[in-house]
Write a protein that holds these residues in place. Structure first.
Motif, mmCIF file in Angstrom:
data_model
loop_
_atom_site.group_PDB
_atom_site.id
_atom_site.type_symbol
_atom_site.label_atom_id
_atom_site.label_comp_id
_atom_site.label_asym_id
_atom_site.label_seq_id
_atom_site.Cartn_x
_atom_site.Cartn_y
_atom_site.Cartn_z
ATOM 1 N N LEU A 424 0.830 -1.201 0.000
ATOM 2 C CA LEU A 424 0.000 0.000 0.000
ATOM 3 C C LEU A 424 0.865 1.251 0.000
ATOM 4 N N GLN A 425 0.500 2.185 -0.826
ATOM 5 C CA GLN A 425 1.222 3.450 -0.905
ATOM 6 C C GLN A 425 0.205 4.585 -0.968
ATOM 7 N N HIS A 426 0.061 5.309 0.123
ATOM 8 C CA HIS A 426 -0.876 6.435 0.153
ATOM 9 C C HIS A 426 -0.451 7.374 1.276
ATOM 10 N N ASN A 427 -0.669 8.661 1.055
ATOM 11 C CA ASN A 427 -0.253 9.667 2.041
ATOM 12 C C ASN A 427 -0.976 9.518 3.371
ATOM 13 N N ASN A 428 -2.150 8.894 3.361
ATOM 14 C CA ASN A 428 -2.928 8.777 4.593
ATOM 15 C C ASN A 428 -2.906 7.363 5.164
ATOM 16 N N LEU A 429 -1.905 6.586 4.782
ATOM 17 C CA LEU A 429 -1.660 5.275 5.381
ATOM 18 C C LEU A 429 -0.258 5.270 5.959
ATOM 19 N N VAL A 430 -0.095 4.689 7.137
ATOM 20 C CA VAL A 430 1.217 4.646 7.757
ATOM 21 C C VAL A 430 2.163 3.806 6.897
ATOM 22 N N LYS A 431 3.408 4.204 6.841
ATOM 23 C CA LYS A 431 4.380 3.519 5.997
ATOM 24 C C LYS A 431 5.124 2.458 6.803
ATOM 25 N N LEU A 432 5.079 1.221 6.307
ATOM 26 C CA LEU A 432 5.820 0.124 6.916
ATOM 27 C C LEU A 432 7.200 0.055 6.272
ATOM 28 N N ILE A 433 8.237 0.269 7.072
ATOM 29 C CA ILE A 433 9.607 0.290 6.550
ATOM 30 C C ILE A 433 10.169 -1.119 6.413
ATOM 31 N N GLY A 434 9.858 -1.978 7.368
ATOM 32 C CA GLY A 434 10.407 -3.330 7.325
ATOM 33 C C GLY A 434 9.936 -4.149 8.497
ATOM 34 N N CYS A 435 10.586 -5.272 8.715
ATOM 35 C CA CYS A 435 10.208 -6.163 9.801
ATOM 36 C C CYS A 435 11.428 -6.943 10.263
ATOM 37 N N CYS A 436 11.241 -7.676 11.351
ATOM 38 C CA CYS A 436 12.302 -8.533 11.877
ATOM 39 C C CYS A 436 11.661 -9.802 12.415
ATOM 40 N N ILE A 437 12.171 -10.941 12.003
ATOM 41 C CA ILE A 437 11.725 -12.239 12.515
ATOM 42 C C ILE A 437 12.942 -12.934 13.104
ATOM 43 N N HIS A 438 12.902 -13.142 14.424
ATOM 44 C CA HIS A 438 14.054 -13.729 15.113
ATOM 45 C C HIS A 438 13.528 -14.668 16.194
#
Length: 692
Positions: A424-438
């Motif tokens: 999702l890419q929209h100015n009114n949606l929070v941007k997810l930069i990445g994740c971590c699975i450990h």
């Protein structure tokens, strides 16, 4: 789903102050006679009853002794009890413990007026509610299933909203509807739970009650963290805190025949389900007619003869089933662990394919960024775990959502949020930069938004002036644009399912960004609606068709948007019933003002003098259109955006909103006294009981 029927014999109990109705005993850890652990337990038996009785919420926890003999204990009495009765009940539980669970270091004992749990493991920081005792009344209603379903939903949903909004987490209620028996309800959480945790504990009770107890004249579920009971007679002390009336039109009259002999209602519990599966259907029970003294003598004689035989048979069957389930449980756990590892590896592989737009962080990077998840870095506690502020080596600020191991969000929701929001890419949606699975650690890394969430401003009297009308209008339009993108313009059609003020984050310019997509659902372009047996979300924001029947669509989000719009305009929470006179929620209060032509009184004082009267009426009109009871009557987000952006669009008069006729009984309002608990995982069942 197959129905499990276990053999049982009937036992008639005389009413007693603290009848023991169920228990769980530990099977691994034991203490010895005259040991330090036993001495610590005796010390607790003196101090904890007094501590609970002296508490305004009749709730107490304590920790006694040093390792390895440390004891962690929790007790809670029903909120309608007095201090003396509470103290006696808890003392009785301590007396019964060594007899019921001899030399067990872990025991949970349930009584109608109280509960007691003690353990050598620290369970006090957990919100787990898996130790449950369930009972179902075998007497049936005579009204239709659909009518009963609506009324039970109304009763439990509104009582739960009230309980989560009260500091003591305890509520009693009454539902009066013509052509239907008066219903009484009690709901209670332990007061140390947050509003969200209490709501999570209450959520599942709706779906299970509406699935298994519809048509039954009573039911109750006892858990360590929350409890619930409803009956057709008043079983609690004092007047109900909440009175629900004026629903006569919703229930068609039935042709009831004259009542026969009053039955003795036998309560029984459902069987044990697998840990990750929904509970099975309740055990079929029977009703014994009161045919006179001779009939009872015959019944008691039969019971006296067959009870020992049935008891032995039950012990044999239960032992066999326990051994079989234990073997199966070990296999299931192994298979589940292997399946999760496979899914995690597949997820990492898919994300690495698009690493240019998404970062897979090392766990060491997250630890360094958040200073080992220090208290100073903690931003807040979300429904699925804590959120921390962090800073990457290049100076970029991030927000890290750390999935709590005891939360309701599992790997499925975690994967859902990653794979969905990454697209999702929209100015009114929070941007997810990445994740971590450990290992067991699962973390989501978002852009950091310095102004926290919308609820931080609009519900705090000291901060409302920081968001004037111009800023609120930008926030409203931004949320609408974000939802429109999800529903129509993204590559997927997405239903958010948990839109609320705390999930609207604000950037440095106070622009809104919709967050938390763990519960979102993806639709194909041809789908109109979906359904689920697992209703999740937040009380006060859920549309009636979703909360009662599990039906969700884009109109579910529209309903939540309407609630949110009313909250932004008024500066009041929908569930903050005590602010709205006779009404339980903001929807009913708003509808009363609208019909009375005094809707201007709805506006929060800091914006009332800034907003033009025509603009104010238009926004309230749009909000009421969004929260209409019938989903088909609500506009789409395309229509909402058009109505917000153009004054030339003619607005129709709204129909009444959902839940608008729920009223509070003022004369019975007081400090919280009781609550109607909820049922999450059925892990055990116990006995029978005559409650008439």
């Amino acid at each position: 789903m197959a129905m499990v029927i276990l053999p049982f014999f009937l036992l008639l109990l005389l009413p007693v102050a603290a009848a023991q109705i169920g228990h769980f005993c530990g099977i691994r850890d034991n203490y010895t006679s005259n040991s330090t652990y036993q001495a610590n337990l005796r010390f607790l038996s003196y101090t904890l009853p007094k501590k609970a009785a002296s508490s305004t919420t009749l709730f107490a926890t304590d920790t006694v002794g040093d390792a390895p003999d440390t004891i962690f204990a929790l007790t809670l009495c029903r909120g309608d009890m007095n201090a003396s009765a509470c103290k006696d009940c808890v003392a009785t539980a301590f007396e019964d413990g060594p007899r019921i669970c001899p030399y067990n270091k872990n025991a949970t004992l349930f009584y109608d007026p109280c509960l007691l749990k003690f353990s050598n493991h620290n369970f006090l920081t957990s919100t787990d509610n898996s130790e449950l005792i369930a009972y179902v009344n075998v007497q049936n209603f005579t009204t239709s299933i659909d009518s009963t379903r609506r009324l039970l939903f109304t009763l439990l949903n509104t009582t739960a909203q009230l309980a989560t909004d009260i500091t003591s987490r305890f509520t009693t209620s009454r539902l009066d509807v013509s052509s239907f028996p008066t219903l009484y309800c009690l709901m209670q959480c332990t007061p140390d739970l947050t509003t969200d945790d209490c709501g999570v504990c209450f959520q599942d009770v709706l779906q299970y009650t509406l699935k298994y107890l519809v048509g039954k004249a009573g039911g109750q579920i006892y858990g360590v963290r929350c409890k619930m009971r409803y009956e057709i007679y008043q079983f609690f002390q004092g007047d109900p805190m909440l009175s629900i009336t004026n629903l006569a039109a919703e229930v068609p009259a039935t042709n009831n025949t004259a009542p026969g002999p009053t039955p003795v209602t036998v309560y029984g519990s459902p069987p044990v389900p697998p840990a990750a599966a929904p509970p099975p259907e309740p055990v079929v029970q029977t009703t014994v007619e009161q045919d006179g003294h001779n009939s009872r003598k015959r019944a008691l004689l039969i019971i006296a003869v067959i009870a020992p035989l049935l008891s032995l048979f039950m012990c044999f069957i239960c032992s066999f089933m326990w051994l079989r389930r234990r073997r199966k449980g070990n296999t299931d756990l192994h298979n589940e662990a292997a399946r999760n590892i496979t899914e995690e590896n597949a997820l990492v592989w898919r994300l690495e394919e698009k690493s240019s737009e998404f970062t897979l962080f090392e766990f060491s990077e997250i630890l360094q960024a958040t200073r080992n998840f220090s208290k100073e870095s903690l931003l807040g506690q979300g429904g699925f775990g804590p959120v921390y502020k962090g800073q990457l080596p290049d100076g970029m600020e991030i927000a890290v959502k750390r999935l709590a191991s005891h939360s309701g969000q599992g790997f499925t929701e975690f994967k859902n949020e990653i794979e969905l929001i990454a697209k999702l890419q929209h100015n009114n949606l929070v941007k997810l930069i990445g994740c971590c699975i450990h290992g067991e650690e699962k973390l989501l890394v978002y852009e950091y938004l310095p102004n926290k969430s919308l609820d931080y401003f609009i519900f705090d009297g000291n901060r409302t002036t920081l968001v004037d009308w111009n800023k609120r209008r930008v926030i409203i339009e931004g949320i609408a644009q974000g939802l429109l993108y999800l529903h129509k313009h993204s590559r997927l059609r997405i239903i958010h399912r948990d839109l609320k003020a705390s999930n609207i984050l604000l950037d440095q310019d106070m622009n809104p960004k919709i967050s938390d997509f763990g519960l979102a659902k993806i639709f194909s372009s041809n789908d109109i609606q979906g359904s689920t047996k697992r209703v999740v979300g937040t009380y006060g924001y859920m549309s009636p068709e979703y909360a009662s029947e599990g039906i969700y669509s884009i109109k579910s989000d529209v309903f939540s948007f309407g609630v949110l719009l009313l909250e932004i305009l008024s500066g009041k929470r929908n569930s903050g019933f005590h602010q709205y006179g006779d009404f339980l929620n903001l929807l009913g209060y708003s509808w009363q003002l609208w019909e009375g032509g005094i809707w201007i009184e709805l506006l929060e004082s800091s914006i009332a003098k800034e907003i033009h009267i025509t603009e104010a009426k238009r926004h309230i009109n749009i909000a009421l259109m969004c929260v209409q009871e019938n989903a088909d009557d609500r506009p789409t987000m395309s229509e909402v955006v058009a109505m917000l952006s153009s004054e030339s669009v003619v607005l129709p008069e709204p129909n009444h909103p959902a839940y608008f006729n729920l009223r509070v009984s003022k004369d019975s309002w007081g400090e919280a006294t009781d609550r109607c608990g909820i049922w999450r995982k059925m892990s055990h069942h116990h006995g029978w009981r005559n409650l008439n």
